[in-house]
Design a protein around this motif. Structure first.
Motif, mmCIF file in Angstrom:
data_model
loop_
_atom_site.group_PDB
_atom_site.id
_atom_site.type_symbol
_atom_site.label_atom_id
_atom_site.label_comp_id
_atom_site.label_asym_id
_atom_site.label_seq_id
_atom_site.Cartn_x
_atom_site.Cartn_y
_atom_site.Cartn_z
ATOM 1 N N PRO A 1 0.879 -1.164 -0.131
ATOM 2 C CA PRO A 1 0.149 -0.157 -0.142
ATOM 3 C C PRO A 1 0.859 1.150 -0.002
ATOM 4 N N LEU A 2 0.046 2.106 -0.633
ATOM 5 C CA LEU A 2 0.909 3.557 -0.601
ATOM 6 C C LEU A 2 0.851 4.245 0.843
ATOM 7 N N GLY A 3 -0.285 3.878 1.546
ATOM 8 C CA GLY A 3 -0.391 4.425 2.780
ATOM 9 C C GLY A 3 -1.649 3.890 3.254
ATOM 10 N N ILE A 4 -2.210 4.405 4.691
ATOM 11 C CA ILE A 4 -3.102 3.972 5.394
ATOM 12 C C ILE A 4 -4.026 5.042 5.770
ATOM 13 N N ASN A 5 -5.430 4.895 5.273
ATOM 14 C CA ASN A 5 -6.150 6.067 5.438
ATOM 15 C C ASN A 5 -6.546 6.432 6.987
ATOM 16 N N SER A 6 -7.481 7.077 7.518
ATOM 17 C CA SER A 6 -7.943 7.270 8.727
ATOM 18 C C SER A 6 -8.859 6.133 9.438
ATOM 19 N N ASP A 7 -9.256 5.261 8.354
ATOM 20 C CA ASP A 7 -10.014 4.377 8.914
ATOM 21 C C ASP A 7 -9.189 2.977 8.943
ATOM 22 N N GLY A 8 -7.793 3.082 8.693
ATOM 23 C CA GLY A 8 -6.925 2.093 8.793
ATOM 24 C C GLY A 8 -6.896 1.241 7.796
ATOM 25 N N LYS A 9 -7.680 1.569 6.561
ATOM 26 C CA LYS A 9 -7.709 0.765 5.406
ATOM 27 C C LYS A 9 -6.335 1.273 4.399
#
Length: 965
Positions: free
Chosen positions: A651-659
């Motif tokens: 993944p490029l990153g993780i969003n605020s929901d942990g996705k």
């Protein structure tokens, strides 16, 4: 250029334009019959220029016939070409104007009229390369492992709120600080998602302390104008006293953008005579103009000066390799991916074919926007070609008021004249008629559907890497021996992590960490779609609240529309100026903590940029791996914080929901980008550029400059000096002399670039140039760059071969050093050469394949000439650099096919004698004898009678100066 037609050989071809009798042109179609109709479009431009400029001396009727007989004469004859104009940027422009000023001085001393020394060919000089990044922002992102080491993307924990660590400024009132660094604390970024990015203020370049206002671009421009005042005054003097010179001052735009969107004429109209626009330029990006159907390519500074003085460019009548594009590229591929693919194709299939023209064509031209193809012209010179010429954008669509040229600001009446003229000389393309298909030397076919997103690097633009293979390829680079791709990092050190303290927080750097990410204008000013793709990617990243890594970033761009750039600004990609900076090494220094960590861990830190040159150490001396990429990929790798990532699997990153958010989730579609581009960007950027160039420039207008016919040289100046090229100039050339008992100054390997030879970037404090400047009373803060001091031959000579990555076989490791054999001492190259010259010992250079590759730089020949180099013996040469050597009176010699220095067991410690006969002729074989008793033959790489003439005169400058007497 030459518009006096009394006694002209082809005067009978001049006729009025249909429906516009006030306009006249040479109707070259009447000469060739069916031969002309089958000529490739690029050759038709050469043909028209030869007809129009045929004077029986520089261009004769035989040259015209040879071009018309292109099918049988290609690769067999040399022909002259008189371009319509010359394009200079200030790095190459300053020595050109200095040489003109020095030539005036020399002509006057020999009893000639100095006013005769003035450009005969229209010349545009854009001041855009003097920009240095004194002010930039360094974004510190809240991430568990911002350096991109192992395990940094595995965590699914939500990011903690960013902690802002304000600090007080200490620069206010400091004697050495150039700005008012007021006291105070840093604020926070406005916007709903500002908590995801820590605010970082603009820093004082002298103390790395915050400045009160983030006007980065304006502050860089102010310093640029201040530190280069003397050079700008000299340019202004040149614009006053020389005819046919147009100076475009700093802050106006990047040379390539100005050329494409403002200076391009398509068709010249001079005194009622119409003829095709064509250009030679001293920048490798000059070929971008071919995307408009305007024939143009890069030449060296010395060649450009020759054209400015009314001499033609001599070239072997080229093969024209048609490149047929079929299929459609995938939705993820950008125009840069197409460029890199074609470049790689040229390297693989045409390695031994140099100097060819490469027209690109497809049957469904209207399905692709014109700007999409302009970038495809840029990197193809890296594949050995001279130009890549679109066949042909002169269509009904692009010549209408609402079409591409209409958007450039061409009035409707002008567009009608262009269309009528282009149709009359058959440079107008009707894609519905196969009868208009020209002939080619050969045709290659490239299927666009096979092209995937890719980058290029880590050291050369032709080393293409698919993004899907990036992680594996970088690991291979770590393992491979030091070379064109390898870094030879032992397996036990490849997972090293170096912690750093920055702003009170601890971060980690590892091999592959991205420390410079730059979206720069040079390869993107013709195609805003890739810029918009980067903006779109940034916007989605902010919407996803993706956790972002650590990176240092900057953006040099020209789409100054704040609503469009806001997403990039939130990621700390900032507009820092309008000019060329990153590619030529004028970047801001890395934060000290980062630089120290890289050196401490001997890390292979990375830069990712959307440029076209990525030689090792070019961006920064401690950044060894540099990758060329399209703007959205630059943003993606900056966010990832490392190139050691597989975007498909990680993944490029993780969003605020942990996705977990993957790159494919946020990659923009081509249709979406094109819609925004057509609606907002195209009209505004053309209008903005025109306004910027035509409105009043207060700083430029307020500059005072002398108006004397001969420049009043200031002996105290460290920027502008009268060079010593003409010190020994006589009215008549001296007879040719052999080279006797020469020492080898440098023993070099393959692919020595002009970056290794020519001074560029910052001036190292321990260099010979630095010692000279210190002796002149300057402090290191006042050194400026080599580019800014190209008007001072004493600085530039000392900076020749001063690149820290120079690999001299005498030394055995990268260093700007050599051996002075009479004493046995290891010295700076300049110091050794100075001793040899003092003792009257001539010098030569031994080299391998592709000597002088890279950017066209005149000082890559001027410097060796002033060091006392008489000849270079190499396995092969880059074309422009070979021309430069000839232009400075250095004879390029080449080993016979299949032979090299190893063939004869050369150590470079021998003394060499080269027998040069008075009856020297092109490509003559000469004998080389050594002090050991060995001997071998070399080929003289003087490729025409004119080049032999230049060499006999001691170079082009001497030849032209004598013509003025």
């Amino acid at each position: 250029m030459f518009l006096i037609f009394i006694g002209h050989h082809f005067k009978h071809l001049i006729e009025p334009l249909k429906d516009n009798p006030e306009k006249k042109f040479f109707n070259v179609t009447k000469l060739g019959n069916s031969k002309y109709d089958t000529l490739p479009y690029s050759i038709r431009v050469l043909f028209e220029a030869a007809v129009r400029n045929c004077d029986g001396f520089l261009v004769n009727e035989k040259d015209v016939r040879n071009i018309l007989d292109w099918k049988i004469q290609q690769n067999h004859v040399e022909v002259p070409f008189c371009p319509s104009r010359v394009l200079l940027q200030d790095f190459t422009g300053i020595p050109a104007v200095v040489d003109f000023a020095a030539m005036r001085e020399a002509v006057k001393k020999l009893g000639g009229d100095p006013t005769k020394v003035s450009p005969a060919c229209p010349t545009d000089l854009i001041v855009d390369h003097s920009l240095q990044i004194d002010f930039s922002k360094c974004a510190i992102q809240n991430a568990p492992n911002p350096g991109g080491g192992e395990g940094s993307r595995a965590s699914t924990a939500k990011p903690s709120p960013v902690k802002v660590h304000p600090r007080k400024a200490h620069c206010g009132g400091h004697s050495s600080c150039k700005q008012s660094c007021s006291k105070g604390e840093t604020g926070s970024i406005s916007g709903s998602r500002s908590a995801q990015i820590e605010n970082t203020p603009v820093l004082c370049p002298f103390h790395l302390q915050p400045l009160p206002e983030p006007e980065t671009m304006l502050k860089n421009q102010e310093l640029e104008f201040g530190r280069n005042k003397e050079r700008l005054q000299f340019f202004k003097w040149g614009s006053k006293v020389f005819q046919n010179i147009n100076i475009i001052p700093p802050g106006s735009g990047v040379v390539h953008q100005v050329n494409l969107e403002y200076l391009s004429r398509v068709v010249f109209d001079v005194d009622g005579i119409l003829y095709p626009d064509s250009v030679v330029g001293t920048d490798s990006h000059t070929t971008m103009i071919n995307g408009l159907g305007i024939l143009g390519w890069g030449v060296g500074g010395i060649e450009s000066e020759t054209v400015m003085l009314g001499q033609p460019v001599m070239l072997t009548l080229p093969e024209v390799v048609g490149c047929k594009l079929i299929g459609s590229s995938c939705s993820l591929a950008t125009s840069i991916d197409v460029v890199l693919s074609i470049t790689k194709h040229m390297h693989v299939y045409f390695y031994f074919l140099k100097g060819y023209f490469l027209p690109l064509f497809r049957n469904l031209f209207t399905s692709y926007r014109l700007v999409y193809f302009q970038k495809q012209k840029l990197l193809l010179g890296e594949g050995g070609g001279v130009v890549s010429y679109w066949r042909n954008p002169m269509t009904n669509t692009n010549l209408k008021k609402q079409g591409f040229f209409g958007s450039l600001g061409f009035e409707e009446g002008r567009l009608e004249s262009l269309e009528a003229y282009l149709k009359a000389v058959k440079l107008f393309r009707n894609y519905t008629s196969s009868m208009e298909d020209p002939a080619y030397s050969q045709v290659i076919e490239i299927n666009l559907s096979s092209i995937v997103p890719q980058v290029s690097g880590p050291k050369r633009s032709q080393d293409r890497v698919a993004v899907t293979d990036m992680k594996r390829d970088f690991q291979n680079c770590l393992n491979e021996k030091v070379g064109f791709k390898g870094f030879q990092i032992s397996p036990d050190r490849q997972k090293d992590v170096v912690p750093i303290q920055l702003e009170g927080n601890e971060y980690k750097l590892s091999h592959g960490s991205v420390v410079i990410a730059a979206v720069i204008s040079c390869t993107n000013n013709c195609n805003p779609s890739v810029m918009l793709a980067a903006v779109h990617l940034s916007r989605l990243i902010m919407e996803y609240s993706t956790r972002i890594k650590f990176f240092l970033n900057k953006i040099i761009d020209y789409i100054a529309i704040s609503p469009i750039l806001k997403p990039l600004a939130l990621l700390r990609f900032e507009v820092i100026g309008y000019g060329c900076a990153t590619c030529v090494g004028n970047t801001a220094p890395l934060p000290e903590a980062i630089g120290n960590a890289i050196k401490k861990g001997d890390l292979i830190a990375c830069g990712v940029l959307s440029g076209n040159k990525n030689f090792e150490g070019r961006l920064c001396d401690c950044v060894r791996a540099n990758y060329l990429a399209c703007p959205p990929l630059v943003v993606a790798y900056a966010i990832a914080g490392t190139v050691n990532i597989d975007f498909q699997a990680e993944p490029l990153g993780i969003n605020s929901d942990g996705k977990e958010i993957y790159l494919s989730d946020i990659w923009p579609s081509r249709d979406e980008i094109q819609q925004v581009e057509e609606q907002y960007v195209i009209p505004s950027m053309f209008k903005g550029l025109k306004e910027k160039l035509e409105k009043e420039n207060k700083r430029w207008n307020s500059l005072e400059a002398p108006e004397s016919v001969v420049f009043p040289w200031d002996s105290r100046s460290t920027y502008i000096r009268c060079p010593s090229f003409f010190n020994k100039l006589t009215k008549d050339p001296v007879p040719l002399q052999s080279i006797t008992d020469a020492h080898v100054l440098l023993y070099l390997g393959d692919s020595v670039t002009t970056d290794h030879i020519s001074p560029a970037g910052s001036i190292a404090r321990n260099s010979a140039a630095a010692r000279y400047l210190v002796n002149k009373g300057l402090t290191p803060r006042e050194f400026n760059s080599y580019g800014a001091r190209r008007g001072n031959d004493l600085v530039m000579t000392r900076g020749t071969f001063a690149n820290i990555k120079l690999c001299n076989k005498f030394i055995g490791k990268p260093a700007p050093k050599t051996i002075h054999f009479p004493s046995g001492q290891m010295l700076d190259v300049f110091d050794a050469a100075e001793r040899y010259q003092r003792d009257g010992i001539p010098l030569i250079i031994l080299a391998g394949k592709k000597y002088g590759s890279g950017s066209s730089r005149d000082w890559a020949a001027k410097g060796p000439y002033l060091l006392g180099v008489k000849a270079v013996i190499a396995e092969s040469y880059e074309k422009i650099h070979r021309n430069h050597l000839v232009g400075m009176g250095i004879v390029p010699l080449q080993f016979l096919p299949g032979e090299n220095a190893d063939t004869f067991g050369l150590t470079g410690k021998e003394r060499y004698s080269v027998s040069i006969p008075p009856e020297l002729s092109p490509e003559m074989k000469l004998d080389v004898k050594m002090s050991t008793g060995k001997a071998f033959k070399v080929i003289t790489r003087l490729e025409s009678d004119m080049e032999v003439t230049f060499y006999k005169h001691g170079g082009i400058l001497n030849y032209v100066a004598r013509k003025m007497l």
